[in-house]
Design an enzyme around this catalytic site. Structure first.
Site, short mmCIF file in Angstrom:
data_model
loop_
_atom_site.label_atom_id
_atom_site.label_comp_id
_atom_site.label_asym_id
_atom_site.label_seq_id
_atom_site.Cartn_x
_atom_site.Cartn_y
_atom_site.Cartn_z
N HIS A 176 0.81 -1.19 -0.04
CA HIS A 176 -0.01 -0.02 -0.02
C HIS A 176 1.01 1.17 0.07
O HIS A 176 0.43 2.26 -0.43
CB HIS A 176 -0.84 -0.02 1.22
N GLU B 88 -10.73 -17.28 9.55
CA GLU B 88 -9.16 -17.20 9.22
C GLU B 88 -8.30 -17.40 10.44
O GLU B 88 -6.97 -17.71 10.35
CB GLU B 88 -8.56 -16.10 8.51
P1 5GP Z 1 -6.73 -4.21 -1.58
O1 5GP Z 1 -7.97 -4.15 -0.91
O2 5GP Z 1 -5.70 -3.12 -1.01
O3 5GP Z 1 -7.13 -4.09 -2.96
O4 5GP Z 1 -6.29 -5.58 -1.16
C1 5GP Z 1 -5.41 -5.89 -0.34
C2 5GP Z 1 -5.99 -5.95 1.00
O5 5GP Z 1 -6.94 -7.07 0.91
C3 5GP Z 1 -5.31 -6.27 2.10
O6 5GP Z 1 -4.62 -5.04 2.64
C4 5GP Z 1 -6.11 -7.02 3.20
O7 5GP Z 1 -7.13 -6.04 4.02
C5 5GP Z 1 -7.10 -7.76 2.15
N1 5GP Z 1 -6.51 -9.08 1.95
C6 5GP Z 1 -5.91 -9.75 1.05
N2 5GP Z 1 -5.75 -10.92 1.43
C7 5GP Z 1 -6.31 -11.32 2.49
C8 5GP Z 1 -6.58 -12.70 3.25
O8 5GP Z 1 -6.07 -13.60 2.89
N3 5GP Z 1 -7.21 -12.22 4.37
C9 5GP Z 1 -7.81 -11.27 4.78
N4 5GP Z 1 -8.57 -11.10 5.91
N5 5GP Z 1 -7.66 -10.24 4.06
C10 5GP Z 1 -7.01 -10.16 3.16
#
Ligand code: 5GP
Length: 355
Positions: free
Chosen positions: A59, A220
């Site tokens: 990020h 999770e």
């Molecule tokens: P973005 O929403 O910034 O496009 O994708 C990354 C975000 O997705 C991470 O900061 C996190 O909030 C969420 N994320 C990605 N992979 C996982 C996962 O395996 N478990 C959870 N709980 N959140 C995830």
């Protein structure tokens, strides 16, 4: 084989090469130390905690509109290249005052990314389809255009578990505002050890009342009470379902809530010790609705084709079973009937070829 991807996070799906390129640029400017970042990106066996550290780093380098547009374009192109015909891409709308970015302008940059894809037709909002296709392919090119590949993309806006009730509500209102731009639902994600279910519930309830579909990251980490509350909420789907106990499974199955299965992600983050004890097998054998997904194809160095290959070898699925598994996900996509009908036709065509 055509495939349907229902659980993919935008910032987790970035190509390593793009991440390294962006990190190098920021390193040159002195914003980050490139060598530290490079090591984290190239490490492949991350724990769940390390995954969230990596997201914080990602990020840091995907903060401006231009970059958000670029990564969206590339992620869609990468999914289309492996014959994903329907993609539900989820992302957390972010504010970044130093870049003049609001949650809304972040999402506009995502939509720009969908418009920027040029090696495949992107159907992301029915109202805009005709216009988008007309602009990208002149009328005299119609015949060749009809043979071009097409991917249907819909967006889910994620609520991050670090957010307040107000921030979550802001995301849901933005999703409602963007319904005509392909937004079909809301996801709850982010570090599972942070935040309380009650904080997000008002926004999630509001989303449901307003006709948005909802999917939740669930189980999770061990948190029995939260899993029960999430199942009682009756979400459209849930993701992961790793730390489920007997009564959770019973409830999940009786409510027939579809599960987004992310095999590589679960193994890499050690939420499941090995594929032979993964709950996919039990859910699949009991004909519970499941769909194979990548979660974060960049962060976990996977692809949807690889997830199908894993399932085929670990659970002995043949071509027919994999085809049926891929096709049946049509039943629980969040897009409307038009998209469902179109997908049924695509899968029916392939079915003839398989015979
Ligand atoms: P973005 O929403 O910034 O496009 O994708 C990354 C975000 O997705 C991470 O900061 C996190 O909030 C969420 N994320 C990605 N992979 C996982 C996962 O395996 N478990 C959870 N709980 N959140 C995830």
């Amino acid at each position: 084989m055509p495939k349907i991807e229902l659980h993919a996070h935008l910032n987790g799906s970035i190509r390593d090469s793009t991440l390294l390129e962006l990190a190098r640029e920021l390193g040159d400017k002195g914003t980050i130390v490139f060598s530290d970042f490079e090591q984290v990106i190239l490490k492949h066996d991350r724990s769940l905690v390390e995954v969230f550290k990596l997201f914080d780093l990602i990020h840091l380098i995907t903060t401006d509109h231009k970059t958000v547009t670029k990564i969206t374009k590339e992620v869609v192109e990468d999914f289309a290249a492996e014959n994903v015909v329907y993609l539900e891409l989820r992302t957390t709308p972010k504010r970044n005052d130093s870049k003049g970015m609001s949650k809304e302008s972040y999402m506009q940059a995502v939509v720009e990314g969908l418009r920027a894809v040029n090696n495949v037709d992107v159907d992301f909002a029915h109202k805009l389809d005709a216009e988008a296709i007309e602009n990208s392919h002149p009328a005299n090119d119609r015949n060749s255009e009809s043979r071009r590949k097409k991917i249907c993309v819909r967006l889910l806006l994620s609520i991050d578990r670090r957010e307040s009730t107000e921030a979550a509500m802001e995301t849901v209102k933005l999703a409602l505002q963007m319904k005509d731009l392909g937004v079909v639902g809301i996801d709850l994600s982010g570090n599972p050890v942070i935040g309380e279910w009650q904080t997000f519930l008002p926004a999630l309830k509001f989303a449901k009342e307003q006709g948005l579909s909802v999917t939740l990251h669930s189980g999770e980490v061990p948190n029995s009470e939260e899993v029960h509350a999430m199942l009682d909420f009756l979400p459209g789907r849930i993701g992961h379902a790793c730390y489920f106990e007997e009564d959770h499974w019973r409830k999940l199955k009786s409510f027939k809530i579809p599960v987004e299965i992310c095999l590589t992600s679960n193994i890499r983050t050690e939420t499941i010790p090995s594929l032979d004890v993964h709950h996919f097998a039990d859910l699949y054998n009991s004909e519970h609705p499941v769909s194979l997904c990548t979660d974060d194809m960049g962060v976990f160095s996977t692809s949807l084709s690889h997830e199908y290959r894993l399932a085929a070898s670990a659970y002995g699925l043949g071509m027919k079973e994999m085809y049926t598994l891929a096709r049946d996900a049509i039943n629980f996509i969040f897009a409307g009937n038009d998209a469902k009908e179109e997908l049924k036709e695509i899968f029916a065509l392939v079915s003839k070829e398989l015979k």
